[in-house]
Design a protein around this motif. Structure first.
Motif, PDB file in Angstrom:
ATOM      1  N   GLU A 214       0.828  -1.206   0.000  1.00 47.62           N
ATOM      2  CA  GLU A 214       0.000   0.000   0.000  1.00 47.62           C
ATOM      3  C   GLU A 214       0.860   1.253   0.000  1.00 47.62           C
ATOM      4  OE1 GLU A 214      -3.566   0.527   2.469  1.00 47.62           O
ATOM      5  OE2 GLU A 214      -3.518  -1.630   2.831  1.00 47.62           O
TER       6      GLU A 214
ATOM      7  N   GLY B 255      -6.436  -8.307   7.032  1.00 50.94           N
ATOM      8  CA  GLY B 255      -7.509  -9.176   6.541  1.00 50.94           C
ATOM      9  C   GLY B 255      -8.874  -8.872   7.123  1.00 50.94           C
TER      10      GLY B 255
ATOM     11  N   GLU C 109     -11.400  -7.172   5.937  1.00 51.31           N
ATOM     12  CA  GLU C 109     -12.488  -7.369   4.968  1.00 51.31           C
ATOM     13  C   GLU C 109     -12.842  -8.845   4.841  1.00 51.31           C
ATOM     14  OE1 GLU C 109     -11.935  -5.578   1.184  1.00 51.31           O
ATOM     15  OE2 GLU C 109     -11.509  -3.581   1.995  1.00 51.31           O
ATOM     16  N   TYR C 110     -11.829  -9.688   4.850  1.00 47.30           N
ATOM     17  CA  TYR C 110     -12.059 -11.134   4.757  1.00 47.30           C
ATOM     18  C   TYR C 110     -12.858 -11.627   5.964  1.00 47.30           C
ATOM     19  CZ  TYR C 110     -10.949 -16.136   4.591  1.00 47.30           C
ATOM     20  OH  TYR C 110     -11.028 -17.510   4.567  1.00 47.30           O
TER      21      TYR C 110
ATOM     22  N   ASN D  30      -5.976 -13.201   1.176  1.00 44.79           N
ATOM     23  CA  ASN D  30      -7.044 -12.471   0.497  1.00 44.79           C
ATOM     24  C   ASN D  30      -6.648 -11.021   0.243  1.00 44.79           C
ATOM     25  OD1 ASN D  30      -9.773 -10.681   1.041  1.00 44.79           O
ATOM     26  ND2 ASN D  30     -10.178 -12.483  -0.205  1.00 44.79           N
ATOM     27  N   TYR D  31      -6.012 -10.416   1.224  1.00 42.16           N
ATOM     28  CA  TYR D  31      -5.554  -9.026   1.101  1.00 42.16           C
ATOM     29  C   TYR D  31      -4.564  -8.876  -0.044  1.00 42.16           C
ATOM     30  CZ  TYR D  31      -2.762  -4.873   2.331  1.00 42.16           C
ATOM     31  OH  TYR D  31      -2.064  -3.695   2.296  1.00 42.16           O
TER      32      TYR D  31
ATOM     33  N   GLN E 218      -4.162 -10.843  -2.611  1.00 47.20           N
ATOM     34  CA  GLN E 218      -4.841 -11.080  -3.879  1.00 47.20           C
ATOM     35  C   GLN E 218      -5.566  -9.829  -4.346  1.00 47.20           C
ATOM     36  OE1 GLN E 218      -7.230 -14.450  -2.712  1.00 47.20           O
ATOM     37  NE2 GLN E 218      -5.744 -15.943  -3.522  1.00 47.20           N
ATOM     38  N   GLN E 219      -6.213  -9.137  -3.417  1.00 45.33           N
ATOM     39  CA  GLN E 219      -6.921  -7.905  -3.760  1.00 45.33           C
ATOM     40  C   GLN E 219      -5.958  -6.820  -4.235  1.00 45.33           C
ATOM     41  OE1 GLN E 219     -10.277  -7.605  -3.784  1.00 45.33           O
ATOM     42  NE2 GLN E 219     -10.371  -9.768  -3.216  1.00 45.33           N
ATOM     43  N   LYS E 220      -4.708  -6.899  -3.791  1.00 48.37           N
ATOM     44  CA  LYS E 220      -3.713  -5.891  -4.153  1.00 48.37           C
ATOM     45  C   LYS E 220      -2.907  -6.271  -5.393  1.00 48.37           C
ATOM     46  CE  LYS E 220      -4.712  -3.169  -0.733  1.00 48.37           C
ATOM     47  NZ  LYS E 220      -5.328  -1.834  -0.991  1.00 48.37           N
ATOM     48  N   GLY E 221      -3.328  -7.322  -6.079  1.00 49.01           N
ATOM     49  CA  GLY E 221      -2.673  -7.678  -7.332  1.00 49.01           C
ATOM     50  C   GLY E 221      -1.495  -8.617  -7.203  1.00 49.01           C
TER      51      GLY E 221
ATOM     52  N   ASN F  43       0.024 -12.685  -6.247  1.00 46.66           N
ATOM     53  CA  ASN F  43      -0.283 -14.112  -6.241  1.00 46.66           C
ATOM     54  C   ASN F  43       0.405 -14.724  -5.024  1.00 46.66           C
ATOM     55  OD1 ASN F  43      -0.904 -16.735  -6.776  1.00 46.66           O
ATOM     56  ND2 ASN F  43       0.054 -16.813  -8.802  1.00 46.66           N
TER      57      ASN F  43
ATOM     58  N   ASN G 205       1.016 -10.474  -9.925  1.00 48.60           N
ATOM     59  CA  ASN G 205       0.285 -11.409 -10.772  1.00 48.60           C
ATOM     60  C   ASN G 205       0.931 -11.653 -12.122  1.00 48.60           C
ATOM     61  OD1 ASN G 205      -1.836 -12.231  -9.133  1.00 48.60           O
ATOM     62  ND2 ASN G 205      -3.019 -10.376  -9.543  1.00 48.60           N
TER      63      ASN G 205
END
Length: 481
Positions: free
Chosen positions: A281, A347, A349-350, A441-442, A444-447, A449, A472
């Motif tokens: 971030e 995490g 949001e997850y 999950n966090y 992954q949301q930030k692009g 893998n 990614n």
């Protein structure tokens, strides 16, 4: 009050030039050097009759030492505990979560105070939230030639060998992800003595343009940074809490604009979340907003075919990712989930999507310690005898399990007080897995893998899970979670 000179304890006299104050607790004289003509050091001057006129008080900045009251103002200007000017890369709470999410209801009590019904409900929520998660992680226990001699040194003790095995495996995983190469900056979070960066540097040999930033919030003794004097690598140590670290403001990064590889060995609880936010971030996002292309990418794009072939022959090009981003990768050995914090957790949001919040997170993080607290199995458990309350008497000794477990639907209706040691371990592992899944999950949301894997044997360390992540678009072998 103790005095100087001979004592009834038969300790003789203080050493020449040393304080004459007898420390009763240590059964010896104080060993501090005294000023010329004085019998006592500044700390014990009050014990001397000639010093009684000057009063010593506790230092308001650090009560671990005292100071003359009439010299307080002068002392505060040079006290080692004084607040020092903040560097440019210090930005208060830049990697912290939102302040309005820090509130946790006051009625929260320790786990031991929960009723059996409350505890049972928590475990049901945990098992429901964990449904479908793959709890059997892949083994990625690796090594690296750079540590071969150190690992085979007969002078190593058990502790040194265990640390070396972990460092070797982390290094092997870094190489497997094609992150071990030239023209990049390794940022080691929770660096301690800096040994992980030390081995990365040795593995890279004479690779060009390699920089290391070692982040540690406390003063560390026996650092290995000073052992590195190679012209192609630069070591910089930052004494700062990750919570306030802005990588964009570090001159080395702003000038060189090298892709960053975030690494860490046993990065405790909340520090992992702070480091992830710091990388993806605070740093990566801001670089992309400014459309800043890392220097290493430009260098590669500007290379002639002849130069690229030369690099390939030297064995360096194979470790250069196909496409560069501000953060080239993340490799962090996880640790101490019980020290996580809801405000800083990435995490959230997850958890909310699963119908969970700050309260459940608080208890799950506490229960996560059941996975590694070393509860010993009893013969009664081995025989599946139902008198399971005796298990609670065995929490004091250490036992290493095999690190693997499987989520099943055969949820026992046993009350928490009747949980076996094995059931507690499984619950502890589920708590760790769920917290780590929020981090996955966090990312992954930030692009990115991301992936979780076992990087060392549980007999080497019960904290044996490695979190890795690549952008990614990077070509990376086996990066699925």
């Amino acid at each position: 009050m103790a005095a100087s000179g001979p004592t009834p304890h038969g300790t003789g006299f203080p050493a020449e030039g040393r304080c004459g104050y007898y420390v009763e607790k240590k059964k010896r004289f104080c060993r501090m050097v005294v000023a010329a003509g004085k019998r006592f050091c500044g700390e014990h001057a009050g014990a001397a009759e000639e010093e009684n006129a000057r009063k010593r008080i506790l230092c308001p900045l650090d009560p671990k030492h005292t100071v003359y009251e009439d010299q307080l103002a002068k002392h505060l200007k040079k006290c080692n505990s004084r607040e020092k000017p903040k560097p440019d890369f210090f930005i208060q709470d830049i990697n912290a979560g939102l302040k309005d999410e820090t509130e946790i209801p006051e009625q929260l009590v320790p786990i031991s105070f929960l009723s059996e019904e409350q505890m049972g409900n928590l475990i049901k929520k945990l098992r429901k939230a964990s449904e479908g998660l793959n709890s059997t992680l892949k083994d990625q226990i690796m090594s690296h030639p750079a540590l071969h001699d150190a690992l085979n040194d007969p002078k190593n003790g058990d502790s040194a060998t265990k640390h070396l095995k972990q460092q070797a495996s982390i290094l092997g995983n870094i190489e497997k992800l094609k992150l071990l190469g030239p023209r990049r900056c390794f940022v080691e979070f929770g660096a301690g003595k800096g040994k992980l960066s030390h081995w990365v540097d040795i593995a890279l040999k004479d690779a060009e343009k390699v920089h290391f930033i070692l982040v540690e919030k406390v003063t560390t003794r026996f650092k290995v940074d000073g052992k590195h004097r190679k012209k192609n690598s630069v070591f910089e140590r930052l004494q700062i809490d990750i919570q306030h670290l802005c990588l964009n403001k570090i001159p080395l990064l702003s000038k060189e604009k090298l892709p960053v590889v975030g690494i860490g060995k046993h990065l405790c609880g909340v520090a992992t979340d702070l480091a992830l936010r710091c990388l993806v971030e605070t740093y990566a996002a801001s670089c992309e907003e400014r459309n800043e292309e890392p220097l290493a990418k430009r260098v590669k794009n500007d290379k002639t075919e002849k130069e690229i072939n030369t690099l390939a022959k030297e064995g360096n090009e194979k470790n250069i990712p196909e496409k560069w981003t501000p953060v080239a990768g993340i490799v962090i050995a996880l640790c101490c989930h019980h020290r996580c914090d809801w405000r800083h957790y990435v995490g959230k949001e997850y958890f909310r999507a699963l119908g969970l919040g700050a309260v459940e997170f608080h208890y799950f993080q506490r229960m996560s310690s059941w996975a590694t607290c070393g509860m010993q199995k009893t013969s009664l458990e081995a025989s599946n005898i139902s008198t399971k309350r005796k298990d609670k008497q065995n929490d004091g000794s250490e036992e290493h399990d095999d690190g693997g477990y499987r989520i099943t639907d055969d949820s026992t209706e046993s009350l928490p007080g009747f949980l076996t040691v094995e059931e507690k371990k499984k619950i502890g592992h589920l708590c760790k897995l769920l917290i780590d899944q929020g981090r996955i999950n966090y990312l992954q949301q930030k692009g990115f893998n991301p992936a979780l894997q076992y990087y060392t044997d549980p007999l080497v360390s019960l904290e044996n899970v490695l979190l890795t992540a690549l952008p990614n678009h990077s070509s990376s072998p086996e990066t699925t979670a």
